[in-house]
Scaffold this motif. Structure first.
Motif, mmCIF file in Angstrom:
data_model
loop_
_atom_site.group_PDB
_atom_site.id
_atom_site.type_symbol
_atom_site.label_atom_id
_atom_site.label_comp_id
_atom_site.label_asym_id
_atom_site.label_seq_id
_atom_site.Cartn_x
_atom_site.Cartn_y
_atom_site.Cartn_z
ATOM 1 N N THR A 91 0.392 34.221 4.239
ATOM 2 C CA THR A 91 -1.018 33.816 4.266
ATOM 3 C C THR A 91 -1.860 34.762 5.113
ATOM 4 O O THR A 91 -2.920 35.226 4.680
ATOM 5 N N ARG A 95 -4.856 37.531 3.907
ATOM 6 C CA ARG A 95 -6.235 37.473 4.430
ATOM 7 C C ARG A 95 -6.663 38.796 5.060
ATOM 8 O O ARG A 95 -7.841 39.017 5.293
ATOM 9 N N ARG A 100 -3.240 43.112 2.417
ATOM 10 C CA ARG A 100 -3.375 42.209 1.264
ATOM 11 C C ARG A 100 -2.613 42.696 0.032
ATOM 12 O O ARG A 100 -1.906 41.924 -0.625
#
Length: 194
Positions: A91, A95, A100
Motif C-alpha cells: 500500500t 502511494r 508505484r
C-alpha cells in the motif's frame, strides 16, 4: 530455399551472439533476428542514405523482451510465491510516486512488465537509497531477488544494468523514435552493447 532462411539466419546469430543466445526467448530471438537482418542489409547499400531506426527498435525490443521474461516476470513470481508476500503490504509503495510502478507490477500478475526506463529509474532509486529496503516492501523484494541471482553485482552497480538500460533507452531506442536519421554507426554501437 526460402524455408531454410530462418534456420540459417538463426544459426548465424547463434555464432554471432554465443554468450547470450541460449538465454534468449523465442520472441527475443525473433526481434534480434529482425534487427540484425536490417543492420546487415545495408552493407550493400550506401548506408548514408538510410535511417537505421527500425534496426534499433528491433534490437531494443529483443533486450526488453529478454529482460521481462528472464528478470521481471521471475521477480514477480518470486514475490508472489514468498510466504511474506501476503503479510507485507504494498500500500505505501503504491502511494509513493517513485515506487508505484514496481509495486503495481509486483502485485498484479496480469500487469505488463515495467519498461526499461522505469526499471532504470527504480534501480537507481535502490542504488542511491539502500535504506529503502528497510521500509519498502517493493524495494525489499527487488533487492532480495537480485541477491540470489548469479551476478548480483551487475544489477547493483551504477555501471551495470542501470547504465545499460539508460544507454539503450536514451541513445538507441528513444533516438530511433524521433525525427533525426539514426546512422549505421549508432546501430553498430548498439550491437556492441548487446
Amino acid at each position: 530455399g526460402e524455408a531454410d532462411r530462418p534456420s540459417h539466419a538463426m544459426s548465424g546469430l547463434r555464432s554471432r551472439f554465443p554468450k547470450v543466445w541460449g538465454a534468449l526467448t523465442p520472441s527475443s530471438r525473433r526481434f534480434l533476428t529482425t534487427g540484425v537482418a536490417l543492420f546487415d542489409s545495408v552493407e550493400s547499400i550506401s548506408h548514408s542514405l538510410l535511417d537505421m531506426s527500425p534496426a534499433s527498435v528491433a534490437l531494443a525490443k529483443a533486450y526488453e523482451t529478454t529482460l521481462a521474461e528472464r528478470f521481471l516476470f521471475p521477480l514477480r513470481a518470486s514475490f508472489l510465491a514468498a510466504p511474506a508476500a501476503g503479510g507485507h503490504s504494498l500500500t505505501d509503495d503504491k502511494r509513493n510516486d517513485q515506487r508505484r510502478a514496481l509495486a503495481r507490477f509486483l502485485s498484479d500478475p496480469s500487469s505488463k512488465p515495467m519498461e526499461m526506463g522505469t526499471l532504470a529509474f527504480t534501480l537507481k532509486l535502490l542504488l542511491d537509497n539502500p535504506g529503502l529496503v528497510a521500509h519498502s516492501t517493493a524495494m525489499r523484494a527487488l533487492a532480495t531477488y537480485i541477491d540470489v541471482l548469479a551476478e548480483p553485482a551487475f544489477f547493483l552497480a551504477v555501471d551495470g544494468l542501470y547504465a545499460t538500460l539508460v544507454s539503450i533507452t536514451t541513445r538507441f531506442r528513444n533516438g530511433a523514435a524521433h525525427t533525426e536519421l539514426q546512422p549505421l554507426t549508432v546501430v553498430e554501437e548498439f550491437m556492441g552493447v548487446l
